[in-house]
Design a protein around this motif. Structure first.
Motif, PDB file in Angstrom:
ATOM      1  N   ARG A   1      40.505  33.090  38.783  1.00  0.00           N
ATOM      2  CA  ARG A   1      39.261  33.481  39.456  1.00  0.00           C
ATOM      3  C   ARG A   1      39.518  34.542  40.518  1.00  0.00           C
ATOM      4  O   ARG A   1      38.776  35.523  40.633  1.00  0.00           O
ATOM      5  CB  ARG A   1      38.627  32.244  40.097  1.00  0.00           C
ATOM      6  CG  ARG A   1      37.231  32.467  40.657  1.00  0.00           C
ATOM      7  CD  ARG A   1      36.651  31.173  41.208  1.00  0.00           C
ATOM      8  NE  ARG A   1      37.371  30.720  42.385  1.00  0.00           N
ATOM      9  CZ  ARG A   1      37.129  31.151  43.629  1.00  0.00           C
ATOM     10  NH1 ARG A   1      36.204  32.077  43.832  1.00  0.00           N
ATOM     11  NH2 ARG A   1      37.809  30.680  44.645  1.00  0.00           N
ATOM     12  N   LYS A   2      40.607  34.359  41.282  1.00  0.00           N
ATOM     13  CA  LYS A   2      40.908  35.293  42.364  1.00  0.00           C
ATOM     14  C   LYS A   2      41.346  36.669  41.834  1.00  0.00           C
ATOM     15  O   LYS A   2      41.151  37.685  42.502  1.00  0.00           O
ATOM     16  CB  LYS A   2      42.025  34.719  43.243  1.00  0.00           C
ATOM     17  CG  LYS A   2      41.633  33.483  44.051  1.00  0.00           C
ATOM     18  CD  LYS A   2      40.771  33.865  45.231  1.00  0.00           C
ATOM     19  CE  LYS A   2      40.542  32.676  46.158  1.00  0.00           C
ATOM     20  NZ  LYS A   2      39.694  33.033  47.322  1.00  0.00           N
ATOM     21  N   LEU A   3      41.960  36.680  40.657  1.00  0.00           N
ATOM     22  CA  LEU A   3      42.511  37.930  40.123  1.00  0.00           C
ATOM     23  C   LEU A   3      41.557  38.653  39.171  1.00  0.00           C
ATOM     24  O   LEU A   3      41.896  39.714  38.652  1.00  0.00           O
ATOM     25  CB  LEU A   3      43.824  37.633  39.381  1.00  0.00           C
ATOM     26  CG  LEU A   3      45.007  37.201  40.252  1.00  0.00           C
ATOM     27  CD1 LEU A   3      46.132  36.657  39.389  1.00  0.00           C
ATOM     28  CD2 LEU A   3      45.508  38.371  41.093  1.00  0.00           C
ATOM     29  N   LYS A   4      40.399  38.079  38.954  1.00  0.00           N
ATOM     30  CA  LYS A   4      39.484  38.599  37.933  1.00  0.00           C
ATOM     31  C   LYS A   4      39.158  40.072  38.121  1.00  0.00           C
ATOM     32  O   LYS A   4      39.150  40.844  37.161  1.00  0.00           O
ATOM     33  CB  LYS A   4      38.197  37.772  37.932  1.00  0.00           C
ATOM     34  CG  LYS A   4      37.257  38.115  36.797  1.00  0.00           C
ATOM     35  CD  LYS A   4      36.060  37.195  36.778  1.00  0.00           C
ATOM     36  CE  LYS A   4      35.129  37.521  35.612  1.00  0.00           C
ATOM     37  NZ  LYS A   4      33.960  36.615  35.559  1.00  0.00           N
ATOM     38  N   ASP A   5      38.913  40.482  39.368  1.00  0.00           N
ATOM     39  CA  ASP A   5      38.550  41.877  39.628  1.00  0.00           C
ATOM     40  C   ASP A   5      39.776  42.755  39.882  1.00  0.00           C
ATOM     41  O   ASP A   5      39.773  43.938  39.556  1.00  0.00           O
ATOM     42  CB  ASP A   5      37.605  41.962  40.829  1.00  0.00           C
ATOM     43  CG  ASP A   5      36.273  41.274  40.557  1.00  0.00           C
ATOM     44  OD1 ASP A   5      35.829  41.308  39.400  1.00  0.00           O
ATOM     45  OD2 ASP A   5      35.702  40.696  41.507  1.00  0.00           O
ATOM     46  N   LYS A   6      40.839  42.157  40.449  1.00  0.00           N
ATOM     47  CA  LYS A   6      42.020  42.949  40.816  1.00  0.00           C
ATOM     48  C   LYS A   6      42.915  43.232  39.618  1.00  0.00           C
ATOM     49  O   LYS A   6      43.500  44.308  39.511  1.00  0.00           O
ATOM     50  CB  LYS A   6      42.814  42.212  41.897  1.00  0.00           C
ATOM     51  CG  LYS A   6      42.060  42.020  43.201  1.00  0.00           C
ATOM     52  CD  LYS A   6      42.902  41.258  44.215  1.00  0.00           C
ATOM     53  CE  LYS A   6      42.133  41.029  45.511  1.00  0.00           C
ATOM     54  NZ  LYS A   6      42.929  40.246  46.496  1.00  0.00           N
ATOM     55  N   SER A   7      43.056  42.238  38.746  1.00  0.00           N
ATOM     56  CA  SER A   7      43.945  42.403  37.596  1.00  0.00           C
ATOM     57  C   SER A   7      43.416  41.574  36.423  1.00  0.00           C
ATOM     58  O   SER A   7      43.807  40.421  36.247  1.00  0.00           O
ATOM     59  CB  SER A   7      45.375  41.970  37.954  1.00  0.00           C
ATOM     60  OG  SER A   7      46.222  42.088  36.836  1.00  0.00           O
ATOM     61  N   PRO A   8      42.517  42.133  35.641  1.00  0.00           N
ATOM     62  CA  PRO A   8      41.900  41.384  34.540  1.00  0.00           C
ATOM     63  C   PRO A   8      42.918  40.795  33.556  1.00  0.00           C
ATOM     64  O   PRO A   8      42.717  39.699  33.037  1.00  0.00           O
ATOM     65  CB  PRO A   8      41.009  42.431  33.863  1.00  0.00           C
ATOM     66  CG  PRO A   8      40.708  43.429  34.935  1.00  0.00           C
ATOM     67  CD  PRO A   8      41.960  43.491  35.768  1.00  0.00           C
TER      68      PRO A   8
END
Length: 271
Positions: free
Chosen positions: A23-30
């Motif tokens: 969830r935390k990485l969804k936008d930073k590193s798909p």
């Protein structure tokens, strides 16, 4: 039942960790988010499978309690990588050892869940391989003197906790026809060898001193349990426990200070 409870809680905790990272990485590193999401799916499947198995004993774990309190504790990324990598790899070697033993001794297969251990093992192994690749992509987590010290710490913490817990109460393994000490030694050696492919150091687990000191801790813990079960006044119990706690701390410190073995990874870097 204790094995099912402990394993179910562990798998569900893994699901929560991976799901949160996804969830935390969804936008930073798909891409990373997708990888953690897939691993979360595996862990959730394992936890659900184990929880379903417990219904045979008229039991069910309320896994929701793990999600009700969302208190966050900060850990450096490398600490999560070290601990989770070792958790996945030692889980693989633990489960595959039991699976192979029960394949050779089907009369000891006390419960149907053990028939499914091989696929479960391979999930754990793949998760470990993912963290292997993740750490190798971030060499600053492996190639410093601090990294060597922390890797030694996590190796000892994981090996020591498992060995002391399981040899202190070997009943589960005895039912399966497994010698607990031989089993622990095998799992530790295999996990140590595997970790050497990514960690800069390995522990000298072939040294007799390694297990001798852990055996002292096992006996100390048995003595501690006997003190707690006795009718000695609580105040006196505190003084009876202190030498045993001190002994455990000393044994673990001596184990940590044992000269480690440079891994193939480190030797390759030096070369």
């Amino acid at each position: 039942v204790e094995f099912l409870e402990r394993s179910c809680t562990s798998e569900f905790s893994g699901f929560l960790l991976y799901k949160e990272l996804s969830r935390k990485l969804k936008d930073k590193s798909p891409l990373l988010a997708e990888c953690f999401g897939l691993m979360a799916r595996d862990e959730a499947r394992h936890a659900g499978f184990l929880n379903k198995a417990m219904s045979d004993f008229n039991l069910s774990l309320d896994l929701g309690f793990l999600t009700k309190s969302r208190k966050y504790t900060f850990f450096k990324p490398e600490f999560i990588f070290y601990a989770t990598y070792l958790s996945e790899k030692i889980g693989y070697w633990r489960y595959i050892r039991i699976y192979r033993h029960l394949q050779a001794n089907p009369d000891k297969r006390i419960y149907p869940i053990f028939r499914f251990f091989e696929n479960w093992c391979q999930d754990e192994n793949r998760h470990g391989d993912f963290f292997d690749a993740l750490m190798k992509s971030q060499p600053q987590y492996l190639n410093t003197w601090k990294a060597r010290l922390w890797c030694r710490f996590f190796l000892l913490a994981v090996f020591g906790t498992m060995y002391i817990r399981d040899t202190q109460e070997p009943g589960f393994y005895e039912v399966l026809g497994i010698d607990a000490r031989e089993y622990e030694t095998y799992v530790i050696q295999k996990t140590n060898e595997t970790a050497g492919r990514v960690f800069p150091v390995m522990l000298d687990v072939d040294s007799p001193e390694f297990y001798q000191r852990l055996d002292v801790c096992v006996q100390n813990n048995r003595d501690l349990a006997a003190i707690v079960a006795s009718e000695t006044p609580k105040v006196l119990q505190i003084f009876q426990k202190l030498p045993l706690y001190a002994s455990n701390a000393w044994q673990l410190l001596r184990l940590y200070l044992m000269k480690p073995i440079a891994s193939a990874t480190t030797q390759g870097i030096a070369h």
